[in-house]
Design a protein around this motif. Structure first.
Motif, PDB file in Angstrom:
ATOM      1  N   THR A 302     -59.075 -89.810 -50.189  1.00 17.03           N
ATOM      2  CA  THR A 302     -59.304 -91.055 -49.458  1.00 17.03           C
ATOM      3  C   THR A 302     -59.715 -90.658 -48.043  1.00 17.03           C
ATOM      4  O   THR A 302     -59.003 -89.908 -47.372  1.00 17.03           O
ATOM      5  CB  THR A 302     -58.050 -91.937 -49.429  1.00 17.03           C
ATOM      6  OG1 THR A 302     -57.766 -92.384 -50.768  1.00 17.03           O
ATOM      7  CG2 THR A 302     -58.266 -93.162 -48.540  1.00 17.03           C
ATOM      8  N   ARG A 304     -61.187 -91.959 -44.305  1.00 19.36           N
ATOM      9  CA  ARG A 304     -61.414 -93.063 -43.370  1.00 19.36           C
ATOM     10  C   ARG A 304     -62.100 -92.528 -42.124  1.00 19.36           C
ATOM     11  O   ARG A 304     -61.696 -91.503 -41.580  1.00 19.36           O
ATOM     12  CB  ARG A 304     -60.092 -93.739 -42.985  1.00 19.36           C
ATOM     13  CG  ARG A 304     -59.465 -94.547 -44.109  1.00 19.36           C
ATOM     14  CD  ARG A 304     -58.142 -95.186 -43.667  1.00 19.36           C
ATOM     15  NE  ARG A 304     -57.648 -96.133 -44.659  1.00 19.36           N
ATOM     16  CZ  ARG A 304     -56.914 -95.794 -45.713  1.00 19.36           C
ATOM     17  NH1 ARG A 304     -56.602 -94.506 -45.908  1.00 19.36           N
ATOM     18  NH2 ARG A 304     -56.504 -96.700 -46.572  1.00 19.36           N
ATOM     19  N   LEU A 309     -62.736 -97.384 -44.485  1.00 20.89           N
ATOM     20  CA  LEU A 309     -62.813 -96.608 -45.714  1.00 20.89           C
ATOM     21  C   LEU A 309     -64.235 -96.130 -45.995  1.00 20.89           C
ATOM     22  O   LEU A 309     -65.182 -96.922 -45.992  1.00 20.89           O
ATOM     23  CB  LEU A 309     -62.337 -97.447 -46.906  1.00 20.89           C
ATOM     24  CG  LEU A 309     -60.864 -97.368 -47.283  1.00 20.89           C
ATOM     25  CD1 LEU A 309     -60.574 -98.361 -48.411  1.00 20.89           C
ATOM     26  CD2 LEU A 309     -60.469 -95.961 -47.708  1.00 20.89           C
ATOM     27  N   ASP A 312     -62.450 -93.979 -51.336  1.00 21.14           N
ATOM     28  CA  ASP A 312     -61.156 -94.519 -51.746  1.00 21.14           C
ATOM     29  C   ASP A 312     -60.736 -93.876 -53.060  1.00 21.14           C
ATOM     30  O   ASP A 312     -61.258 -94.210 -54.125  1.00 21.14           O
ATOM     31  CB  ASP A 312     -61.260 -96.037 -51.912  1.00 21.14           C
ATOM     32  CG  ASP A 312     -59.914 -96.682 -52.213  1.00 21.14           C
ATOM     33  OD1 ASP A 312     -58.883 -95.979 -52.155  1.00 21.14           O
ATOM     34  OD2 ASP A 312     -59.895 -97.891 -52.525  1.00 21.14           O
ATOM     35  N   HIS A 313     -59.825 -92.898 -52.987  1.00 23.70           N
ATOM     36  CA  HIS A 313     -59.347 -92.180 -54.171  1.00 23.70           C
ATOM     37  C   HIS A 313     -60.512 -91.679 -55.032  1.00 23.70           C
ATOM     38  O   HIS A 313     -60.540 -91.847 -56.241  1.00 23.70           O
ATOM     39  CB  HIS A 313     -58.415 -93.061 -55.001  1.00 23.70           C
ATOM     40  CG  HIS A 313     -57.115 -93.368 -54.316  1.00 23.70           C
ATOM     41  ND1 HIS A 313     -56.965 -94.428 -53.435  1.00 23.70           N
ATOM     42  CD2 HIS A 313     -55.908 -92.734 -54.367  1.00 23.70           C
ATOM     43  CE1 HIS A 313     -55.717 -94.430 -52.984  1.00 23.70           C
ATOM     44  NE2 HIS A 313     -55.063 -93.422 -53.525  1.00 23.70           N
TER      45      HIS A 313
END
Length: 324
Positions: A302, A304, A309, A312-313
């Motif tokens: 993840t 940022r 973001l 995301d995963h």
């Protein structure tokens, strides 16, 4: 020579480089990847005025300088094909050639299986668009944080740094290759702090027997813990120069056709993955020079940038300038 492989090499040189009939091509190879070097030398022979090949002694690690004779020959070439086991990308020799507007086509660790895989059978225009989108967001950011379920939690400054979009070959003064698809950036020196857990694979080590945990303090790896891979990494860092522990790179993979194989040249292109590197950062716009540059994988990260973001995963979150 296998016809399918020759067609791939010919297509790479035709579509992924700016090779002109009057250009001088230099193929740099070693005992480990000589068959790939010969393949590209033969393909280049049908496209360029002059093709030379140098087989050097296999380097010991990624980022180690080539012999002086090879470095000198690189300065005389318009296109340099680097079909070698250990990458020459992050070396002074390659930077000097790029400064003279040479093109560097990177084939480090290349295999016949890779050349025939789907990783180079992509929509190049879309890959360039997506990779540029990610690179632009990295370039615009002041701060980046990356976390993973394995335990990575790393914060770094990107202020004033420009990311490189590696997506679809070379042009004068640039390096690239057929296994394209990553946006890479050099963090501001001394700014990175936190924990990095390298998963799955790492340069010079291949597939890992266990994750490697790095403690990063003021931009340097101050602790290396884990299994046999960690022991080997400590040995490699100990045999290299004082800048080998520098956190040199953060990058995000963008190629939808890349798969995890244990070879970093392929692994780090997997879309939504991330990797960091230790050692030399100058080829990516940093200021730290080292005789080492090794990448290590982060899975399902993840990411940022300035709190927003970006990944995301393991799923890219793109702006409206590129499709998801």
């Amino acid at each position: 020579m296998k016809p399918d492989l020759y067609r791939v090499a010919h297509s790479c040189l035709t579509n992924l480089t700016h090779l002109e009939p009057h250009h001088r091509v230099l193929v740099v190879t070693d005992a480990e990847t000589g068959h790939i070097g010969e393949l590209f030398a033969n393909a280049a022979g049908a496209l360029a005025a002059e093709v030379s090949m140098i087989t050097m002694q296999t380097r010991r690690k990624h980022g180690e300088e080539p012999p002086g004779t090879v470095a000198a020959a690189m300065l005389q070439a318009d296109l340099i094909v680097q079909a070698v086991k250990y990458a020459l990308t992050h070396t002074a020799a390659t930077r000097a050639a790029l400064a003279q507007d040479a093109q560097v086509f990177v084939l480090r660790g290349a295999t016949e299986e890779m050349l025939l895989s789907d990783i180079i059978n992509v929509d190049w225009a879309e890959l360039r668009r997506v990779t540029r989108n990610v690179a632009d967001r990295l370039s615009a950011a002041s701060e980046l944080r990356v976390t993973t379920e394995a335990g990575t939690d790393l914060l770094m400054s990107l202020r004033g740094r420009d990311a490189v979009a590696l997506a679809g070959g070379t042009s004068p003064g640039r390096f690239g290759g057929p296994r394209s698809g990553e946006a890479a950036i050099a963090p501001v020196e001394g700014s990175a702090n936190g924990t990095v857990v390298i998963e799955h694979s790492m340069d010079n080590l291949g597939l890992l027997d266990a994750p490697i945990t790095l403690l990063i303090e003021a931009g340097r790896a101050t602790s290396v813990q884990g299994g046999g891979g960690a022991e080997e990494l400590r040995r490699l860092l100990g045999e290299s120069d004082k800048n080998a522990t520098n956190l040199a790179e953060f990058a995000i993979g963008t190629n939808p056709n890349a798969r995890f194989t244990g070879n970093l040249a392929t692994d780090k292109k997997v879309r939504g993955s991330a990797h960091v590197a230790l050692g030399d950062s100058r080829s990516l716009g940093g200021s730290i020079e080292s005789d080492l540059h090794v990448d290590g994988m982060l899975l399902r990260p993840t990411v940022r940038v300035d709190g927003e973001l970006l990944v995301d995963h393991g799923e890219l979150i793109l702006t409206d300038r590129a499709s998801a």
